[in-house]
Design an enzyme around this catalytic site. Structure first.
Site, PDB file in Angstrom:
ATOM      1  CB  CYS A   5      -0.935   0.023   1.198  1.00  0.00           C
ATOM      2  SG  CYS A   5      -1.886   1.564   1.296  1.00  0.00           S
ATOM      3  CG  HIS A  47      -4.881  -0.239   4.595  1.00  0.00           C
ATOM      4  ND1 HIS A  47      -4.336   0.432   3.516  1.00  0.00           N
ATOM      5  CD2 HIS A  47      -5.778  -1.110   4.076  1.00  0.00           C
ATOM      6  CE1 HIS A  47      -4.870  -0.031   2.402  1.00  0.00           C
ATOM      7  NE2 HIS A  47      -5.754  -0.975   2.716  1.00  0.00           N
ATOM      8  CG  ASN A  87     -11.900  10.489  -6.665  1.00  0.00           C
ATOM      9  OD1 ASN A  87     -12.925  11.129  -6.859  1.00  0.00           O
ATOM     10  ND2 ASN A  87     -10.697  10.982  -6.953  1.00  0.00           N
ATOM     11  N   GLY A  93     -12.570   6.925 -10.241  1.00  0.00           N
ATOM     12  CA  GLY A  93     -11.173   7.218 -10.521  1.00  0.00           C
ATOM     13  C   GLY A  93     -10.242   7.038  -9.342  1.00  0.00           C
ATOM     14  CG  HIS A  98      -4.385   4.279   2.727  1.00  0.00           C
ATOM     15  ND1 HIS A  98      -3.514   3.563   3.531  1.00  0.00           N
ATOM     16  CD2 HIS A  98      -4.802   5.316   3.481  1.00  0.00           C
ATOM     17  CE1 HIS A  98      -3.421   4.141   4.715  1.00  0.00           C
ATOM     18  NE2 HIS A  98      -4.203   5.230   4.702  1.00  0.00           N
ATOM     19  CG  HIS A 100      -6.813   9.236  -1.012  1.00  0.00           C
ATOM     20  ND1 HIS A 100      -6.912   7.891  -1.295  1.00  0.00           N
ATOM     21  CD2 HIS A 100      -6.969   9.866  -2.203  1.00  0.00           C
ATOM     22  CE1 HIS A 100      -7.104   7.719  -2.585  1.00  0.00           C
ATOM     23  NE2 HIS A 100      -7.160   8.901  -3.172  1.00  0.00           N
ATOM     24  CG  HIS A 102      -8.226  14.256  -3.779  1.00  0.00           C
ATOM     25  ND1 HIS A 102      -7.103  14.190  -4.592  1.00  0.00           N
ATOM     26  CD2 HIS A 102      -8.776  13.019  -3.817  1.00  0.00           C
ATOM     27  CE1 HIS A 102      -6.997  12.971  -5.094  1.00  0.00           C
ATOM     28  NE2 HIS A 102      -7.994  12.243  -4.639  1.00  0.00           N
TER      29      HIS A 102
END
Ligand code: AMP
Length: 114
Positions: A5, A47, A87, A93, A98, A100, A102
């Site tokens: 990862c 994770h 996403n 996309g 893992h 996240h 943006h």
């Protein structure tokens, strides 16, 4: 933590990143291919594959993670606005499995997204 990862490796420091915030639970670092003048990724160090894997047990972690986002927005003076997006899966996309978020700002962001 899966051995392969990418964001687990960034969270542990095994792969370097340009950090915007770090504490025991959360890391925020600048995206390597920014899509806006401000583009930071905010991740749990734990994770979690995506937002699809979230449950009630993650409530405190997510509250903290969003407090970090608000702190970064204040520090970076993103007073004109910003976008937080996560996403999930192939259609959206997601390229790194893992969780996240943006944090995007510094230009007008179209809606709806492409
Ligand atoms: P997503 O496509 O939503 O899964 O977002 C993954 C993001 O990770 C993309 O915006 C990539 O540019 C970014 N990324 C990939 N590798 C790195 C890296 N080593 N450091 C920082 N950002 C990265």
């Amino acid at each position: 933590m899966p051995d392969d990862c990418l964001f687990c490796k960034i969270a542990s420091g095994a792969i370097p990143s340009k950090k915007a915030h770090e504490d025991d639970l959360v890391l925020a670092f600048y995206d390597i291919a920014p899509a806006a003048p401000v583009h930071i990724l905010v991740i749990p160090k734990q994770h979690i594959p995506s937002a699809a894997a979230l449950g009630e047990q993650h409530a405190a972690l997510l509250g903290h993670l969003f407090a970090v986002i608000a702190k970064l927005a204040a520090e970076l003076k993103l007073d004109d606005g910003f976008r937080v997006v996560s996403n999930v899966g192939e259609l959206a996309g997601q390229s790194v499995p893992h969780l996240h978020f943006h944090l995007l700002s510094g230009r007008a962001l179209a809606w709806p997204p492409g």
